[in-house]
Write an enzyme that holds these catalytic residues in place. Structure first.
Site, PDB file in Angstrom:
ATOM      1  N   HIS A 159       1.095  -0.749   0.245  1.00 46.66           N
ATOM      2  CA  HIS A 159       0.264  -0.312   0.107  1.00 46.66           C
ATOM      3  C   HIS A 159       0.758   1.161   0.173  1.00 46.66           C
ATOM      4  O   HIS A 159       0.569   2.123  -0.208  1.00 46.66           O
ATOM      5  CB  HIS A 159      -0.913   0.049   1.148  1.00 46.66           C
ATOM      6  CG  HIS A 159      -2.184  -0.657   1.406  1.00 46.66           C
ATOM      7  ND1 HIS A 159      -2.594  -0.797   0.069  1.00 46.66           N
ATOM      8  CD2 HIS A 159      -2.362  -2.055   1.546  1.00 46.66           C
ATOM      9  CE1 HIS A 159      -3.464  -2.389   0.273  1.00 46.66           C
ATOM     10  NE2 HIS A 159      -2.736  -2.771   1.557  1.00 46.66           N
ATOM     11  N   ASP A 219      -2.439 -10.229  -2.708  1.00 51.63           N
ATOM     12  CA  ASP A 219      -2.784  -9.894  -1.505  1.00 51.63           C
ATOM     13  C   ASP A 219      -4.666  -9.448  -1.538  1.00 51.63           C
ATOM     14  O   ASP A 219      -4.473  -9.149  -2.608  1.00 51.63           O
ATOM     15  CB  ASP A 219      -2.300  -8.836  -0.630  1.00 51.63           C
ATOM     16  CG  ASP A 219      -2.789  -7.952   0.739  1.00 51.63           C
ATOM     17  OD1 ASP A 219      -2.175  -8.910   1.230  1.00 51.63           O
ATOM     18  OD2 ASP A 219      -3.796  -7.169   0.727  1.00 51.63           O
ATOM     19  N   HIS A 221      -6.246  -6.904  -0.342  1.00 52.13           N
ATOM     20  CA  HIS A 221      -6.824  -5.620  -0.963  1.00 52.13           C
ATOM     21  C   HIS A 221      -5.708  -5.435  -2.553  1.00 52.13           C
ATOM     22  O   HIS A 221      -3.927  -5.976  -2.565  1.00 52.13           O
ATOM     23  CB  HIS A 221      -5.759  -4.547   0.302  1.00 52.13           C
ATOM     24  CG  HIS A 221      -6.755  -5.080   1.110  1.00 52.13           C
ATOM     25  ND1 HIS A 221      -5.466  -5.942   2.086  1.00 52.13           N
ATOM     26  CD2 HIS A 221      -7.851  -4.698   1.900  1.00 52.13           C
ATOM     27  CE1 HIS A 221      -7.144  -6.004   3.322  1.00 52.13           C
ATOM     28  NE2 HIS A 221      -8.172  -5.428   3.177  1.00 52.13           N
ATOM     29  N   ASP A 308      -4.941 -13.010   3.520  1.00 49.86           N
ATOM     30  CA  ASP A 308      -5.966 -12.032   3.518  1.00 49.86           C
ATOM     31  C   ASP A 308      -7.161 -12.666   2.921  1.00 49.86           C
ATOM     32  O   ASP A 308      -8.047 -12.832   2.659  1.00 49.86           O
ATOM     33  CB  ASP A 308      -5.559 -10.753   3.959  1.00 49.86           C
ATOM     34  CG  ASP A 308      -5.024 -10.368   2.966  1.00 49.86           C
ATOM     35  OD1 ASP A 308      -3.992 -10.947   1.530  1.00 49.86           O
ATOM     36  OD2 ASP A 308      -4.928  -8.689   3.485  1.00 49.86           O
TER      37      ASP A 308
HETATM   38  N1  Q9C Z   1     -13.077  -2.164   6.585  1.00 51.58           N
HETATM   39  C1  Q9C Z   1      -2.494  -5.293   4.091  1.00 51.58           C
HETATM   40  O1  Q9C Z   1      -3.130  -6.291   3.932  1.00 51.58           O
HETATM   41  N2  Q9C Z   1      -7.591  -1.155   6.501  1.00 51.58           N
HETATM   42  N3  Q9C Z   1      -3.149  -4.465   4.651  1.00 51.58           N
HETATM   43  C2  Q9C Z   1      -9.410  -1.430   6.027  1.00 51.58           C
HETATM   44  C3  Q9C Z   1     -11.475  -2.631   5.484  1.00 51.58           C
HETATM   45  C4  Q9C Z   1      -6.728  -1.202   6.429  1.00 51.58           C
HETATM   46  C5  Q9C Z   1      -4.549  -3.524   4.889  1.00 51.58           C
HETATM   47  C6  Q9C Z   1     -10.131  -1.179   6.024  1.00 51.58           C
HETATM   48  C7  Q9C Z   1      -6.506  -2.779   5.694  1.00 51.58           C
HETATM   49  C8  Q9C Z   1      -4.987  -3.004   5.609  1.00 51.58           C
HETATM   50  C9  Q9C Z   1      -1.294  -4.977   3.750  1.00 51.58           C
HETATM   51 ZN    ZN Z   2      -4.064  -6.902   2.587  1.00 49.91          ZN
END
Ligand code: Q9C
Ligand code: ZN
Length: 369
Positions: A159, A219, A221, A308
């Site tokens: 990110h 990932d 995300h 995830d």
């Molecule tokens: N409603 C990684 O997996 N907040 N980052 C999410 C969801 C941040 C995830 C909110 C999630 C970051 C590396």
């Molecule tokens: Zn993630």
């Protein structure tokens, strides 16, 4: 398969993040890396080595100088200016037209942060630098002839943009490793921000078919930071398979029509997926991603490996089971590319170790034959 690990990750242990309006404990905890380390040791995948120490040049090839200086010094400056010692977390964000720089240590975090999930504590910079060393050591081993290396990076990186932290990420480990690989197989100097090549330079580059690197981000995300870093580039293909940003973080990027710009048009591929996706459908989407990577014919693959996507993940909504990960690994390894696996997210503590070991075994089975 060689794995790289640094215990310095534990220096990054923030107390909380702000999630959808609630102050909650951070999901991205030192325990994750401890669990993964124990699982790969138990699985006897191969040696687990400490990282070599790299200077900041490969980082500065990807991140802006002022951002790196910010990360290094902000905790002390924040506390000295009266910020809460618990963690650096901005209260005011620079957005669109309100994006003047402000040197005030209480304000600066709002300029270099795009969400409230990247708190900075005293050890964050040291830990993030160690994670970069872990990834770069893996890249160096590939250049020395290893076929597959696992970089157990923590904090994660995908990110993090050129000058932005967010989503538990500070330095983009995968992007830094990809750029390092690229500069080592071409003649570009390290330590300078890359400028897009001229048309003449591009024609010349086409004659050297492996002067390219692909990044596959699995990932849950979208890897918005990696996308930003390479968006104008035609020598790095970025492919991301992730939850549709219309319903899921990071919301403001990761859509199919983001295909790259300028010379990099066509070198960014987003594959957003629906909630509840099963192993079978996911593997179909993966095949599409792998076909694009095959066509690009890169010399190296960097895999941003988040776990995830697992059905039991507390912040995801996919329905993958533990049996999916060896299959995902086998298909990726079938590309036949030297591969650096970089750890990203994955928060289902009980199954995290088994899932990553499954992925690594799957890759190793095919990749090291
Ligand atoms: N409603 C990684 O997996 N907040 N980052 C999410 C969801 C941040 C995830 C909110 C999630 C970051 C590396
Ligand atoms: Zn993630």
């Amino acid at each position: 398969m060689i794995s790289i690990f640094s215990p310095d990750h534990a220096l990054h242990d923030p107390p909380h993040e702000l999630l959808d309006g609630a102050l909650i404990p951070v999901y991205e905890s030192p325990r994750r890396a401890t669990l993964i380390h124990a699982a790969i040791r138990r699985a006897a995948l191969g040696p687990i080595l400490p990282p070599r120490a790299f200077d900041s040049a490969p980082i500065r090839a990807v991140h802006d100088d002022d951002y790196l200086d910010y990360l290094e010094g902000i905790y002390e400056r924040w506390v000295a200016a009266g910020g809460a010692p618990a963690a650096v977390l901005p209260g005011t964000l620079a957005v669109r037209w309100m994006s003047r720089r402000c040197e005030n240590p209480i304000a600066a975090p709002g300029y270099y942060t795009f969400d409230l999930s990247a708190p900075i504590v005293a050890g964050t910079y040291t830990a993030a630098r160690a994670a970069v060393d872990v990834a770069l050591t893996g890249a160096a081993l590939l250049l020395e002839g290893e076929r597959v290396v696992y970089a157990l990076c923590r904090p994660p990186g995908h990110h993090a943009g050129r000058d932005l932290c967010g989503g538990y990420c500070y330095l983009n480990n995968a992007a830094i490793a990809a750029e390092y690989l690229l500069r080592s197989i071409t003649d570009r100097p390290t330590g300078t921000i890359y400028r897009a090549p001229t048309a003449d330079q591009r024609v010349e580059a086409q004659d050297r078919s492996s002067d390219r690197v692909a990044i596959l981000d699995i990932d849950y995300h979208h890897g918005n930071g990696t996308q930003q870093i390479f968006y104008e580039r035609d020598d790095v293909l970025f492919v991301s398979i992730h939850a549709d940003p219309a319903r899921e973080y990071p919301y403001f990027a990761g859509y199919v029509d983001e295909r790259g710009s300028g010379g990099g048009l066509g070198c960014n591929l987003n594959i957003p997926l629906e909630a509840g996706i099963t192993n079978e459908r996911y593997l179909e989407a993966l095949d599409g991603a792998l076909a694009a990577i095959g066509d690009f014919a890169p010399g190296f693959l960097v895999l941003s490996a988040g776990l995830d996507t697992f059905g039991g993940d507390p912040i995801g909504d996919f329905a993958l089971t533990t049996t999916a990960y060896p299959l995902i690994g086998q298909r990726i390894a079938a590309l036949g590319l030297p591969t650096l696996i970089v750890q990203e997210g994955g928060y289902a503590a009980a199954e995290l170790g088994e899932n990553i070991v499954g992925l690594l075994w799957g890759i190793q089975e095919v990749g090291e034959k």
